[in-house]
Design a protein around this motif. Sequence first.
Motif, mmCIF file in Angstrom:
data_model
loop_
_atom_site.group_PDB
_atom_site.id
_atom_site.type_symbol
_atom_site.label_atom_id
_atom_site.label_comp_id
_atom_site.label_asym_id
_atom_site.label_seq_id
_atom_site.Cartn_x
_atom_site.Cartn_y
_atom_site.Cartn_z
ATOM 1 N N TYR A 30 9.760 5.538 9.061
ATOM 2 C CA TYR A 30 8.939 7.175 7.820
ATOM 3 C C TYR A 30 9.834 6.812 6.317
ATOM 4 O O TYR A 30 11.300 6.889 6.378
ATOM 5 C CB TYR A 30 9.961 8.322 8.458
ATOM 6 N N GLN A 31 8.915 6.677 5.747
ATOM 7 C CA GLN A 31 9.659 6.474 4.037
ATOM 8 C C GLN A 31 9.722 5.154 4.527
ATOM 9 O O GLN A 31 10.552 5.108 2.674
ATOM 10 C CB GLN A 31 10.807 7.891 3.798
ATOM 11 N N THR A 32 9.709 4.350 4.925
ATOM 12 C CA THR A 32 10.118 2.877 4.987
ATOM 13 C C THR A 32 8.472 2.037 4.077
ATOM 14 O O THR A 32 7.344 2.762 4.752
ATOM 15 C CB THR A 32 9.622 1.869 6.188
ATOM 16 N N PRO A 33 9.206 2.368 2.556
ATOM 17 C CA PRO A 33 7.535 1.989 2.025
ATOM 18 C C PRO A 33 6.627 0.123 2.603
ATOM 19 O O PRO A 33 7.268 -0.558 3.285
ATOM 20 C CB PRO A 33 8.501 0.779 0.645
ATOM 21 N N PRO A 34 5.298 0.355 2.901
ATOM 22 C CA PRO A 34 4.232 -0.004 3.440
ATOM 23 C C PRO A 34 4.737 -1.849 2.728
ATOM 24 O O PRO A 34 5.163 -2.938 3.733
ATOM 25 C CB PRO A 34 3.651 -0.065 3.062
ATOM 26 N N LYS A 35 5.615 -2.323 1.460
ATOM 27 C CA LYS A 35 6.142 -3.484 0.902
ATOM 28 C C LYS A 35 7.103 -4.359 1.984
ATOM 29 O O LYS A 35 7.175 -5.883 1.658
ATOM 30 C CB LYS A 35 5.771 -3.824 -0.222
ATOM 31 N N ASP A 36 7.658 -3.108 2.196
ATOM 32 C CA ASP A 36 9.164 -3.454 2.736
ATOM 33 C C ASP A 36 9.268 -4.064 4.062
ATOM 34 O O ASP A 36 9.915 -4.058 5.189
ATOM 35 C CB ASP A 36 10.462 -2.895 2.402
ATOM 36 N N THR A 37 8.009 -2.762 5.622
ATOM 37 C CA THR A 37 8.252 -2.892 6.677
ATOM 38 C C THR A 37 8.471 -3.975 7.346
ATOM 39 O O THR A 37 9.093 -3.834 7.879
ATOM 40 C CB THR A 37 7.249 -1.830 6.471
ATOM 41 N N GLU A 38 7.384 -5.018 7.154
ATOM 42 C CA GLU A 38 7.266 -5.722 7.638
ATOM 43 C C GLU A 38 9.098 -6.563 7.710
ATOM 44 O O GLU A 38 9.301 -6.497 8.714
ATOM 45 C CB GLU A 38 6.458 -7.038 7.214
ATOM 46 N N THR A 39 9.857 -6.932 6.408
ATOM 47 C CA THR A 39 10.966 -6.943 6.624
ATOM 48 C C THR A 39 11.748 -6.233 7.216
ATOM 49 O O THR A 39 12.427 -6.690 8.071
ATOM 50 C CB THR A 39 10.965 -7.845 4.997
ATOM 51 N N VAL A 40 11.563 -5.305 7.116
ATOM 52 C CA VAL A 40 12.091 -3.718 7.387
ATOM 53 C C VAL A 40 12.014 -4.198 8.765
ATOM 54 O O VAL A 40 13.876 -4.320 10.102
ATOM 55 C CB VAL A 40 12.519 -2.493 7.099
ATOM 56 N N VAL A 41 11.296 -4.074 9.919
ATOM 57 C CA VAL A 41 11.305 -4.554 10.806
ATOM 58 C C VAL A 41 11.372 -6.046 11.919
ATOM 59 O O VAL A 41 12.656 -6.080 12.789
ATOM 60 C CB VAL A 41 9.528 -4.574 11.352
#
Length: 291
Positions: free
Chosen positions: A26-37
Amino acid sequence: MASLALNTKIKLPSGYEIPQLGFGVYQTPPKDTETVVNEAFAVGYIHVDSAAAYHNEAACGKAIRKSGLPREQFFFTSKVPPRALGYQAAKDQVEKSLTESGLQYIDLMLIHAPYGGSAGRKGAWKALVEAVEAGKVRSIGVSNYGVQHLDELEKHIAELEAERGGLGKGGVLSVGQWEIHPWCVRSDIAEWCAKRGVAVEAYSPLVRGRRWGEPTLRELAGKYGKSEAQVLVRWSLQKGYIPLPKSVNAERIRDNADVYDFELTLEEVAELESDEYAPVAWDPTTSPLDA
Ligand SMILES: NC(=O)c1ccc[n+]([C@@H]2O[C@H](COP(=O)([O-])OP(=O)(O)OC[C@H]3O[C@@H](n4cnc5c(N)ncnc54)[C@H](OP(=O)(O)O)[C@@H]3O)[C@@H](O)[C@H]2O)c1
């Protein structure tokens, strides 16, 4: 207590297993989500908690698909958005979530919140039951339901069984997701679920960082040489819940999963719990049935 590990799983009423530690986006920006996951996968999380409302299902699905590992090794959750509940809306949302994520199936689909009225909730549930029967979704559940909504859901399940041809045709409630931490223990809901074997997911398990420095928390962190965040994740795991800590920071992502080298005593688990009812997110659990 059986010893816990990063790969501990809980058997759901659906028959499928859910990894006990989840990763919230939640609140993880879409553009950063792949990297974060991917950061999360690298340290051993295999369970991602997303939602249509988070606008990052696509990036979560991409991380899973590009991992090179079999789909079955991951657990992906999405949610039917609140305030637009109903049969057709939920049916359409399952298709949208499958398309967005690019996955063949969704492990867990939740109704995000009870807002939508009784007929809206029943219709949405029926759509999820059909999605399970069609193999599009493996397990289903609800989020932010109060006991009044849960009791109503049991009635809806019985009605659907009668309407759709018998036992099991009303669907199986496998998981509920609520804000739960020591300042919002929700004993009524936890007991309702325990009696029925429904797994409890705990969101905002870190209280969004609002309780750092609370005396008992600080003391236990000092005693075990762990961070206060790690003590809170451990509290949730030892309560038997499925905590969903969120972070976009690689070091914190790792720390929040590094919670298997210490164990709180039963007394410490109890000592952490306050009498406060102080949610930090929204609180649809108290909404009336006609809301
Ligand atoms: N069903 C629902 O209605 C609902 C509602 C809310 C949340 N959820 C789910 O639950 C997940 C978690 O809840 P949440 O995001 O509300 O809150 P949370 O996990 O309790 O807290 C997240 C906050 O804590 C910070 N943080 C994370 N790890 C930390 C650490 N080790 N030390 C210090 N600060 C740390 C994060 O910042 P950084 O990111 O900068 O590290 C972020 O600001 C969500 O992502 C979502 O998947 C569901």
